[in-house]
Design a protein around this motif. Structure first.
Motif: not given
Length: 230
Positions: A202-215
C-alpha cells in the motif's frame, strides 16, 4: 545538455580519497576503493577536486550531462548533516558487484546488496545511489523465505527493506521522497502473503501516485514456504 564536467580515470586513481574531501558538492565518492562521480547534477564543473588529485586521475570533458542542481546539492548536504543516532553502521556506502553468475552447483554465491544502509528508516531519500536506480522494496522476511532472493530480485537493483508491522510505520512519505527526488527507473515490491505485508504494498502504491511520475512497477507475493504466488 552539453557541458563541462569531470571524468575520473580509474586506472590512475590510487584511492586516496583527496578528491572526495575536496569536492564540497558531494559529487565524488569512494566506490570499492576508487573515486567515482556519483551524480552529474552535483558537479558544478569548477574543478576544486583537480589540484587535490596526486596522480592526475581527474580531468575535464565536454559531454551530455544533467545541469548542475544547487538545490539538490544543498538538500543532500542537509541530509548528510542529520545525526543517525551515532551509529557508524548507518553511513552510506555503494557497492559494485561482480557480474559473474553464481556457480551452478551452489558452491559459490555473491551477495547482490548494492548499497548500505538498506533499512527503510535509515536510507537518506537523496542518497546518490538512488539516482538512475531500479528500486527493490522488499519485506524483511522475503530474503529468508525465498532462497534465490539475491540473484532473482536484488541483482542490479538498489534494495530497501522494511516491516510495517514491526516498525508500526507508514513508509509512503519516505518512498514518495525517494521517487520524487531521484530518477528511479522501475519499482519492484516483493512481499509475503501475510496480511501485514499489505502495508508495504500500500505504501509503495501510495508513493507512486503521490510522486506523479510514470514509473514501471510490479508486485511479487511470496508464500511462507518460499514459493512465488503472483
Amino acid at each position: 545538455m552539453i557541458r563541462k564536467i569531470i571524468q575520473i580515470d580509474k586506472e590512475k586513481c590510487n584511492g586516496c580519497g583527496a578528491c572526495a574531501k575536496a569536492c564540497h558538492e558531494g559529487a565524488i565518492g569512494m566506490v570499492d576503493g576508487k573515486a567515482a562521480l556519483l551524480r552529474d547534477d552535483y558537479c558544478d564543473g569548477l574543478g576544486d577536486c583537480l589540484p587535490a588529485c596526486p596522480t592526475g586521475a581527474i580531468s575535464f570533458v565536454e559531454r551530455e550531462a544533467a545541469a548542475y542542481d544547487e538545490k539538490a546539492v544543498l538538500e543532500n548536504k542537509k541530509n548528510q548533516a542529520k545525526p543517525h543516532g551515532g551509529c557508524p553502521g548507518s553511513q552510506m556506502r555503494r557497492m559494485e558487484r561482480p557480474q559473474e553468475p553464481a556457480s551452478p552447483n551452489g558452491a559459490h554465491f555473491v551477495s547482490q546488496l548494492g548499497q548500505w544502509p538498506c533499512q527503510m528508516k535509515l536510507v537518506p531519500a537523496n542518497a546518490p545511489y538512488f539516482n538512475g536506480a531500479k528500486l527493490l522494496i522488499a519485506a524483511d522476511c522475503t530474503a529468508y523465505a525465498y532462497a534465490n532472493m539475491h540473484e532473482e530480485f536484488m541483482k542490479g537493483k538498489i534494495t530497501i527493506i522494511g516491516c510495517p508491522k514491526l516498525d508500526s510505520a507508514d513508509y509512503s512519505e519516505k518512498l514518495t521522497q525517494i521517487l520524487q527526488n531521484n530518477d528511479i527507473q522501475s519499482v519492484t515490491v516483493v512481499r509475503m502473503e501475510v496480511p501485514c505485508c499489505g502495508g508495504l504494498e500500500f505504501a509503495a502504491k501510495k508513493a507512486l501516485q503521490a510522486a506523479g511520475k510514470s514509473i514501471p512497477w510490479q508486485v511479487v507475493t511470496l508464500s511462507i514456504d518460499g514459493k512465488i504466488l503472483e
